[in-house]
Design an enzyme around this catalytic site. Structure first.
Site, short mmCIF file in Angstrom:
data_model
loop_
_atom_site.label_atom_id
_atom_site.label_comp_id
_atom_site.label_asym_id
_atom_site.label_seq_id
_atom_site.Cartn_x
_atom_site.Cartn_y
_atom_site.Cartn_z
N ASP A 250 0.86 -1.18 0.00
CA ASP A 250 0.00 0.00 0.00
C ASP A 250 0.90 1.24 0.00
OD1 ASP A 250 1.01 0.07 2.55
OD2 ASP A 250 -0.90 0.04 3.57
N SER A 251 0.30 2.41 -0.02
CA SER A 251 1.09 3.63 -0.19
C SER A 251 1.61 4.18 1.13
CB SER A 251 0.24 4.70 -0.85
OG SER A 251 -0.74 5.18 0.08
N GLY A 252 1.11 3.67 2.23
CA GLY A 252 1.47 4.20 3.54
C GLY A 252 0.50 5.24 4.04
N GLY A 253 -0.28 5.79 3.13
CA GLY A 253 -1.19 6.88 3.51
C GLY A 253 -2.23 6.45 4.53
N PHE A 254 -2.85 5.32 4.28
CA PHE A 254 -3.94 4.91 5.17
C PHE A 254 -3.43 4.70 6.59
CE2 PHE A 254 -6.91 2.02 7.15
CZ PHE A 254 -8.11 2.64 6.87
N GLY B 29 -11.22 3.88 0.42
CA GLY B 29 -12.21 4.60 1.21
C GLY B 29 -13.49 3.83 1.48
N ASP C 121 -8.04 -7.69 -0.09
CA ASP C 121 -7.12 -8.01 1.01
C ASP C 121 -7.82 -7.65 2.30
OD1 ASP C 121 -6.55 -4.95 0.76
OD2 ASP C 121 -5.67 -5.56 2.67
N CYS D 59 -14.01 -28.60 5.62
CA CYS D 59 -12.82 -27.82 5.25
C CYS D 59 -11.63 -28.75 5.02
CB CYS D 59 -12.50 -26.81 6.35
SG CYS D 59 -11.01 -25.84 6.01
N CYS E 220 -8.43 -27.75 4.91
CA CYS E 220 -7.16 -27.14 5.33
C CYS E 220 -6.38 -28.10 6.24
CB CYS E 220 -7.40 -25.79 6.03
SG CYS E 220 -7.79 -25.92 7.79
N CYS F 7 -7.93 -28.45 9.80
CA CYS F 7 -9.15 -29.25 9.90
C CYS F 7 -8.91 -30.72 9.53
CB CYS F 7 -10.25 -28.66 9.02
SG CYS F 7 -10.87 -27.08 9.67
N HIS G 144 -6.45 -22.05 9.00
CA HIS G 144 -7.86 -22.33 8.68
C HIS G 144 -8.57 -21.10 8.11
CE1 HIS G 144 -12.02 -23.57 8.91
NE2 HIS G 144 -12.25 -22.44 9.57
ZN LIG Z 1 -10.03 -25.61 8.06
#
Ligand SMILES: [Zn+2]
Length: 376
Positions: free
Chosen positions: A90-94, A212, A262, A300, A302, A305, A331
């Site tokens: 990111d730009s750092g602004g936020f 925003g 993200d 799931c 993963c 799980c 997870h």
């Molecule tokens: Zn899972």
């Protein structure tokens, strides 16, 4: 480089491939957040294994510590954090606006005090680009000002400043191996959002971010703004909805033509003992799981799980073992990344729209946006 190939669409939902120096990104895609050049509690190998292809790192944090020049000296972010796939900064602004102790903004840039040691710093569009060039991500962001959605009087000022800064970022950029995305602002005002979408689309950015949003407005307001903005954007550039979101939010976003997301939510929830689950957010600390031999989510696939019971996870949490955060992060991130994979496949085979009610039903209980804190 940085071509975006649209491979399928259904309604406004799109599936595509974004070509970057560190590989092709299949979209729609969800990027885990690695604020300090690490996805908290996980090794890069674990992040890869759960299926993530893109990670985000935060310019503000890495500029303050360890310093972008040091990262550059050590070979750039990919080498430094040993992540071989695409990275976005990111730009750092936020973060300046949300984390810095004090800040003073003017048309040239923003002066702020570090949240770490109180030292004074100044970001300008040119400085943000220099820092992001030192960090060396594949996708970098224009320096913008995100205004409070509930301060309509200021929204126009912040949007116009964002536009002027967007041009300065384009002029400042030197590296050819980084894609600079412009950012649309305009709060929750349809007219300003229209102006901003048209302005940013008119500039030679290879991708477009929608900023925003998910910063305090309602879900309806966010969706209304996406309905204003995405139809105005060129089809041949990826669209990135910054800081979003929950499983429901990404389904809604894809439906409205967004390609990249993200959010810190999956890893942040994990560090607070919470897991995404079809029944809603599950707090594994709960005593009711003490004897529970089931995995978090039966369906799931993963690592967590496939391997561990709720009882074991609860034990790790109660014993304050660090592995708990890692296993819950795996997870939660897998849930988001795998949902995006299902979404991509469904857009390609034309079943996206018919699957939305099933996904919404499944993930509805995880939709509490009030608990989302965008920065960590
Ligand atoms: Zn899972």
């Amino acid at each position: 480089m940085f071509e975006f190939d649209l491979t399928a669409s259904q309604g406004r939902a799109r599936a595509g491939i974004f070509h970057t120096p560190h590989g092709d990104l299949e979209t729609p895609v969800f990027a885990p957040v690695g604020t300090q050049a690490t996805v908290k509690t996980l090794t890069p190998a674990q992040v890869m294994e759960l299926g993530a292809t893109l990670v985000l790192a935060n310019t503000y944090h890495l500029y303050l510590r360890p310093g972008d020049e040091l990262v550059s000296e050590l070979g750039g972010l990919h080498e430094f954090m040993q992540w071989r796939s695409p990275i976005l900064t990111d730009s750092g602004g936020f973060q300046v606006f949300s984390l810095a102790k004090t800040r003073k903004i003017d048309d040239e840039g923003v002066t702020f005090k570090s949240h770490i040691d109180g030292s004074t710093h100044r970001f300008t569009p040119e400085k943000s680009i220099r820092i992001q060039e030192n960090l060396g991500a594949d996708i970098i962001m224009a320096f913008d000002e995100c205004s409070d959605p509930n301060d309509p009087g200021y929204t126009r000022v912040a949007m116009e400043r964002t536009h002027s800064w967007a041009d300065r970022c384009l002029a400042a950029k030197r590296r050819e191996d980084q894609a600079l995305f412009g950012i649309i602002q305009g709060g929750i005002d349809p007219e300003l959002r229209t102006v901003s979408a048209q302005f940013i689309s008119s500039r030679p950015f290879p991708g477009i971010a929608i900023g925003g949003l998910s910063v305090g407005e309602t879900k309806d307001e966010m969706q209304a703004m996406l309905d204003v903005v995405t139809p105005l954007l060129p089809a041949d550039k990826p669209r990135y909805l910054m800081g979003v979101g929950t499983p429901e939010d990404v389904i809604d976003g894809v439906k409205r033509g967004v390609d990249i997301f993200d959010c810190v939510l999956p890893t942040r929830l994990a560090r607070h003992n919470a897991a995404f689950s079809p029944g809603g957010r599950m707090n594994l600390m709960n005593a009711s799981f003490a004897h529970d031999q089931h995995p978090i989510d039966e369906s799931c696939q993963c690592y967590t799980c496939r391997t561990f019971s709720r009882a074991y996870l609860r034990h790790l949490i109660v014993a304050k073992e660090m592995l708990a955060g890692s296993l819950l992060s795996i997870h939660n991130l897998y849930t988001m990344v795998n949902l995006m994979k299902e979404i991509r496949l469904s857009i390609r085979d034309g079943s996206f729209k018919e699957k939305i009610p099933t996904w919404m039903e499944r993930w509805h209980g995880n939709a509490d946006r009030s608990k989302i804190i965008v920065s960590e």
